[in-house]
Write a protein that holds these residues in place. Structure first.
Motif, PDB file in Angstrom:
ATOM      1  N   ASN A   1       0.735   0.543  -1.612  1.00 15.39           N
ATOM      2  CA  ASN A   1       0.831   1.905  -2.463  1.00 15.39           C
ATOM      3  C   ASN A   1       2.164   2.211  -2.654  1.00 15.39           C
TER       4      ASN A   1
ATOM      5  N   TRP B   1       3.692   2.854  -6.708  1.00 15.94           N
ATOM      6  CA  TRP B   1       4.472   3.841  -6.964  1.00 15.94           C
ATOM      7  C   TRP B   1       5.971   3.839  -7.232  1.00 15.94           C
TER       8      TRP B   1
ATOM      9  N   PHE C   1       6.997   4.485 -11.142  1.00 15.09           N
ATOM     10  CA  PHE C   1       8.088   5.496 -11.292  1.00 15.09           C
ATOM     11  C   PHE C   1       9.488   4.964 -11.906  1.00 15.09           C
TER      12      PHE C   1
ATOM     13  N   ALA D   1       4.685  -2.919  -9.917  1.00 14.56           N
ATOM     14  CA  ALA D   1       3.231  -2.193 -10.087  1.00 14.56           C
ATOM     15  C   ALA D   1       2.135  -2.920 -10.337  1.00 14.56           C
TER      16      ALA D   1
ATOM     17  N   PRO E   1      -3.166   3.621  -5.634  1.00  8.56           N
ATOM     18  CA  PRO E   1      -2.285   4.612  -5.890  1.00  8.56           C
ATOM     19  C   PRO E   1      -2.673   6.096  -5.748  1.00  8.56           C
TER      20      PRO E   1
ATOM     21  N   MET F   1       3.159  11.434  -2.608  1.00  5.68           N
ATOM     22  CA  MET F   1       3.486  11.154  -4.080  1.00  5.68           C
ATOM     23  C   MET F   1       4.974  11.632  -4.341  1.00  5.68           C
TER      24      MET F   1
END
Length: 285
Positions: A34, A38, A42, A187, A197, A205
């Motif tokens: 996870n 992210w 990102f 990712a 996710p 987050m």
């Protein structure tokens, strides 16, 4: 501001930002996959937005027909990130950071093999001493699982060395695009391996947004660009600060104390790296 001061400032800012990496990985308190999903997503999204805003024409041309070097370095950076995050889930932050920061020595070896840079005897001596520091961390790890974390950290160091050599040779060109490709690869790989996710809380987050959207791209863009202004040895000297700052932030916020073997091995590597880098910088003056 002169080129040298600009390079030193970029490297300093880069490592100050990067030192928060381990802390935010720990704060996210989620599975490795996870975190990786992210972090990569990102990183990719934020840099694409930046490139479209400030470098649209060149970016679209390079990313629509990516070169083999772009894809290859993206893969190398992705591999270093995956191994880094996995290492933090198997061993202490101090162990991971101490081993990763042997990358300057691997950079010297790769520079000799790829860039035909000469390896002087102090370099070889420093490599040998630093290796003893790594051995202390490996040989006296209190839990069997830490072997896995230490090995993953070593792979991260090797991949980082490849990246640094490439940045030295290209003067940091295409750094943003490399990070974009790497973020996408990270990712996708994390999702295939089982990332969920959308199972994270809002605070998790937020931590990962700061990690992937600010810390990673901000730090590595600065570090990559510093290679255009100062010798790699000077950059390496500043990079050593992560050994001290990374575990310090984790200890202050989360109370995770490094073990005695981490402190001893880290001290050997830190002193060796510091003395060698000071000598190398003086030789280049």
């Amino acid at each position: 501001m002169g080129d040298k001061n600009r390079g030193l400032l970029l490297a300093f800012i880069g490592i100050m930002i990067l030192s928060f990496d381990s802390l935010f990985v720990k704060l996210s308190d989620s599975t490795a996959w996870n975190v990786l999903f992210w972090r990569g997503a990102f990183q990719c999204i934020v840099l694409i937005i930046m490139q479209l805003l400030y470098n649209r024409k060149q970016f679209t041309a390079e990313i629509s027909r990516p070169s083999l070097s772009l894809l290859g370095l993206g893969f190398v950076f992705a591999a270093s990130t995956v191994c880094f995050i996995e290492s933090l889930h198997y061993t202490q932050v101090a162990s991971t950071l101490v081993i990763i920061n042997t990358a300057p020595f691997f950079t010297a070896i790769l520079g000799f093999l790829i860039l035909k840079e000469k390896l002087k005897w102090p370099t070889l001596l420093a490599i040998g001493v630093a290796t003893s520091g790594i051995w202390i961390i490996f040989a006296f790890a209190p839990a069997g699982g830490q072997w896995v974390g230490n090995l993953l950290a070593l792979v991260t160091a090797l991949a980082t060395a490849v990246y640094l050599v490439a940045m030295r040779k290209t003067k940091g060109e295409q750094a943003a695009n490399i990070l974009i490709v790497a973020g996408f690869m990270i990712a996708v790989f994390a999702y295939i391996r089982g990332a969920q996710p959308f199972s994270l809380s809002h605070i998790q987050m937020l931590y990962l947004l700061i990690l992937g959207g600010v810390i990673v791209p901000g730090s590595y863009l600065c570090i990559s660009k510093s290679a255009a202004y100062i010798p790699a040895a000077q950059t390496s000297l500043i990079l050593l600060m992560e050994i001290l700052l990374g575990p310090l932030y984790v200890f202050l916020v989360l109370g995770e104390q490094p073990s005695l073997n981490d402190i001893l091995g880290g001290a050997i590597i830190l002193i060796t790296l510091g003395l060698y880098t000071v000598w190398d910088v003086k030789q280049s003056e």
